[in-house]
Design an enzyme around this catalytic site. Structure first.
Site, short mmCIF file in Angstrom:
data_model
loop_
_atom_site.label_atom_id
_atom_site.label_comp_id
_atom_site.label_asym_id
_atom_site.label_seq_id
_atom_site.Cartn_x
_atom_site.Cartn_y
_atom_site.Cartn_z
N ARG A 243 0.82 -1.22 0.00
CA ARG A 243 0.00 0.00 0.00
C ARG A 243 0.86 1.28 0.00
O ARG A 243 0.45 2.29 0.57
CB ARG A 243 -0.96 0.03 1.20
CG ARG A 243 -2.04 -1.05 1.15
CD ARG A 243 -3.17 -0.62 0.25
NE ARG A 243 -4.25 -1.60 0.25
CZ ARG A 243 -5.44 -1.38 0.80
NH1 ARG A 243 -5.72 -0.24 1.37
NH2 ARG A 243 -6.36 -2.30 0.73
N ARG B 20 -2.88 7.13 0.91
CA ARG B 20 -3.31 8.36 1.57
C ARG B 20 -2.27 9.04 2.45
O ARG B 20 -2.38 10.24 2.71
CB ARG B 20 -4.54 8.07 2.44
CG ARG B 20 -5.80 7.95 1.63
CD ARG B 20 -7.02 8.16 2.51
NE ARG B 20 -8.22 8.19 1.70
CZ ARG B 20 -8.67 9.29 1.09
NH1 ARG B 20 -8.04 10.44 1.25
NH2 ARG B 20 -9.75 9.23 0.35
N ARG C 11 -6.23 12.39 -5.49
CA ARG C 11 -7.54 11.88 -5.08
C ARG C 11 -8.58 12.99 -4.86
O ARG C 11 -9.78 12.74 -4.98
CB ARG C 11 -7.40 11.03 -3.81
CG ARG C 11 -6.95 9.63 -4.10
CD ARG C 11 -8.08 8.74 -4.64
NE ARG C 11 -8.89 8.21 -3.54
CZ ARG C 11 -10.12 8.56 -3.26
NH1 ARG C 11 -10.73 9.46 -3.99
NH2 ARG C 11 -10.77 8.03 -2.25
N ASP D 132 -6.74 -2.18 -7.47
CA ASP D 132 -7.33 -2.78 -6.27
C ASP D 132 -7.73 -4.21 -6.59
O ASP D 132 -8.06 -4.53 -7.73
CB ASP D 132 -8.55 -1.99 -5.80
CG ASP D 132 -8.90 -2.36 -4.37
OD1 ASP D 132 -8.29 -1.78 -3.46
OD2 ASP D 132 -9.73 -3.26 -4.17
N TYR E 134 -15.06 -11.40 -0.31
CA TYR E 134 -15.72 -10.11 -0.59
C TYR E 134 -16.97 -10.31 -1.45
O TYR E 134 -17.98 -9.64 -1.28
CB TYR E 134 -14.76 -9.15 -1.30
CG TYR E 134 -13.77 -8.49 -0.35
CD1 TYR E 134 -14.18 -7.50 0.54
CD2 TYR E 134 -12.44 -8.86 -0.34
CE1 TYR E 134 -13.27 -6.89 1.41
CE2 TYR E 134 -11.52 -8.26 0.53
CZ TYR E 134 -11.95 -7.28 1.40
OH TYR E 134 -11.07 -6.68 2.27
O1 1CP Z 1 0.12 -1.33 -2.56
C1 1CP Z 1 -0.11 -0.39 -3.36
O2 1CP Z 1 0.39 0.72 -3.27
C2 1CP Z 1 -1.04 -0.68 -4.55
C3 1CP Z 1 -2.39 -0.34 -4.30
C4 1CP Z 1 -3.38 -1.28 -3.62
C5 1CP Z 1 -3.33 -2.66 -3.34
C6 1CP Z 1 -2.18 -3.64 -3.53
C7 1CP Z 1 -4.64 -0.82 -3.22
C8 1CP Z 1 -5.10 0.56 -3.32
N1 1CP Z 1 -5.37 -1.90 -2.79
C9 1CP Z 1 -4.60 -3.03 -2.83
C10 1CP Z 1 -4.97 -4.41 -2.47
C11 1CP Z 1 -6.19 -4.63 -1.65
N2 1CP Z 1 -7.42 -4.01 -1.72
C12 1CP Z 1 -6.29 -5.64 -0.66
C13 1CP Z 1 -5.19 -6.64 -0.37
C14 1CP Z 1 -4.12 -6.06 0.49
C15 1CP Z 1 -4.51 -5.75 1.90
O3 1CP Z 1 -4.88 -6.69 2.63
O4 1CP Z 1 -4.43 -4.58 2.27
C16 1CP Z 1 -7.57 -5.59 -0.11
C17 1CP Z 1 -8.13 -6.48 0.98
C18 1CP Z 1 -8.28 -4.56 -0.78
C19 1CP Z 1 -9.70 -4.19 -0.56
C20 1CP Z 1 -9.86 -2.75 -0.23
N3 1CP Z 1 -9.66 -1.73 -1.13
C21 1CP Z 1 -10.18 -2.19 1.03
C22 1CP Z 1 -10.51 -2.96 2.31
C23 1CP Z 1 -11.97 -3.21 2.38
C24 1CP Z 1 -12.41 -3.91 3.66
O5 1CP Z 1 -13.33 -3.38 4.29
O6 1CP Z 1 -11.89 -4.99 3.98
C25 1CP Z 1 -10.16 -0.80 0.87
C26 1CP Z 1 -10.46 0.25 1.90
C27 1CP Z 1 -9.83 -0.52 -0.51
C28 1CP Z 1 -9.65 0.79 -1.16
C29 1CP Z 1 -8.25 1.13 -1.49
N4 1CP Z 1 -7.42 0.37 -2.30
C30 1CP Z 1 -6.21 1.01 -2.46
C31 1CP Z 1 -6.26 2.23 -1.72
C32 1CP Z 1 -5.16 3.26 -1.67
C33 1CP Z 1 -7.53 2.28 -1.11
C34 1CP Z 1 -8.08 3.42 -0.27
C35 1CP Z 1 -8.81 4.34 -1.20
C36 1CP Z 1 -8.47 5.75 -0.96
O7 1CP Z 1 -8.86 6.21 0.10
O8 1CP Z 1 -7.86 6.41 -1.81
#
Ligand code: 1CP
Length: 347
Positions: A24, A28, A37, A73, A151
């Protein structure tokens, strides 16, 4: 390739220091990410290759990490297989308003055609690789079949995963049908990412650890292994990150993956002893440590380097994603500490 430390470590080859990146890392906590964003909603950012490339490269330029991971994502895969995905601004997070709850719902899910449905990810990879021009390697990724299915069936993140667990215990054949479709789809997706320019791929099994060991093997790892097998012919490093699955490191290693991602709940030295020097290890500092003072961050980095010990095959990372309110200076201290302190372990 100017900096290939990460790829060398994936192959357990000699490097003069330990490479480091953060899960990640485009996110943010970076003001530059928040600026993008402010003008764009999350899914538009994922679906616009120029913007995805811009935020992918931000941590390479700001923090000098040793690898870039494509901004996307895991949830774009179920969307591309036919499910409506909503990402609300604020605390709502991503959700599927029509989760899979019947056999019919699962029968209607289509195997992914990544070149048609996720062309924006492939285009983002090609463009990012071109702009990076070999500065650091580019990582592609996917959710694991089990984590994606969680999911798709729950509709969103969950506390006790009641619906997906009901499915595997009451209707295991139907659960396997869904997981099989997902495994085929993820294999096609990761192959397409490699063709588009990804130099390594990571499989995120964020929810593997909610299962019993037996259920983890049957419903998660079995499908990860199918994917690793499908990718063997590409000779591209595959990193498997199953969170909270320290109980099964040997079995994860036996999938034939190049590297195992570790969360912070298991000692990295113990993990190395268990696995033997067959598979590289990525990890594993508790991301919450990044709130502490820079001196403490450096101290914790040194502890992990000492526990891993001398030699090759360690890719430094956090044990899960960086949190959205970590001070950038603390992230920089983490990266610099790994770079400076690890040289002593690579004589
Ligand atoms: O790592 C990086 O920089 C690349 C970007 C990346 C990756 C690898 C994002 C951007 N998401 C992911 C993978 C991802 N997405 C996972 C697997 C890794 C982990 O366990 O963290 C999962 C479970 C998600 C699902 C997801 N997407 C969630 C969690 C939902 C939940 O309630 O369980 C969330 C909040 C997101 C949105 C998201 N994805 C990425 C970002 C930066 C964000 C936040 C959005 C924002 O506020 O800009």
């Amino acid at each position: 390739m100017i900096n290939d430390l990460f790829l060398k470590a994936c192959h357990r080859q000699h490097t003069y220091r330990t490479p480091v990146w953060m899960m990640r890392q485009a996110g943010r906590y970076l003001p530059e990410y928040r600026a993008v964003r402010e003008k764009t909603d999350f899914l538009t950012l994922c679906k616009t290759p120029e913007l995805a490339a811009e935020v992918t490269i931000q941590p390479v330029e700001i923090l000098s990490v040793d690898a870039a991971i494509i901004f996307s994502d895991i949830l774009v895969v179920p969307e591309a297989m036919g499910m409506e995905l909503i990402v609300e601004e604020g605390s709502g997070g991503p959700r599927f308003p029509h989760p899979l709850r019947t056999t019919n719902d699962i029968d209607n899910i289509q195997i992914l055609d990544p070149t048609k449905k996720l062309k924006f990810v492939l285009d983002a990879l090609s463009l990012t690789k071109k702009i990076l021009a070999g500065r650091v390697p580019l990582i592609g990724f996917s959710g694991s079949p089990w984590t994606l299915a969680s999911y798709m069936v729950e509709g969103h993140g969950s506390k006790n995963f009641r619906f997906i667990k009901e499915l595997i215990y009451n209707e295991p054949k139907i659960a396997h049908k869904l997981l099989d479709k997902l495994a085929r789809s993820v294999a096609l997706y990761l192959k397409a990412q490699i063709e588009a320019g990804a130099q390594a791929v990571q499989i995120f099994d964020t929810w593997g650890g909610i299962l019993t060991q037996d259920a983890f093997h049957e419903f998660s790892l079995y499908y990860i292994e199918q994917i690793v097998n499908e990718l063997k012919s590409t000779d591209t490093p595959v990193i498997v990150f199953c969170k909270d699955c320290g109980h099964s490191l040997n079995k994860i290693s036996a999938t034939g993956c190049h590297a195992i991602g570790l969360d912070w709940s298991i000692d990295i030295g113990t993990a190395r002893n268990l696995i033997g020097d067959t598979t590289a290890i990525q990890g594993n500092m508790d991301p919450v440590i990044l709130y502490s003072k820079p001196e403490r961050i450096r101290y914790e980095v040194i502890q992990i380097l000492k526990k891993y010990g001398n030699g090759n095959g360690h890719i430094f990372n956090l044990g899960h994603g960086i949190l959205p309110d970590i001070p950038v200076d603390h992230a920089k201290e983490f990266i610099n500490a790994v770079k400076e302190e690890s040289i002593a372990f690579h004589s």
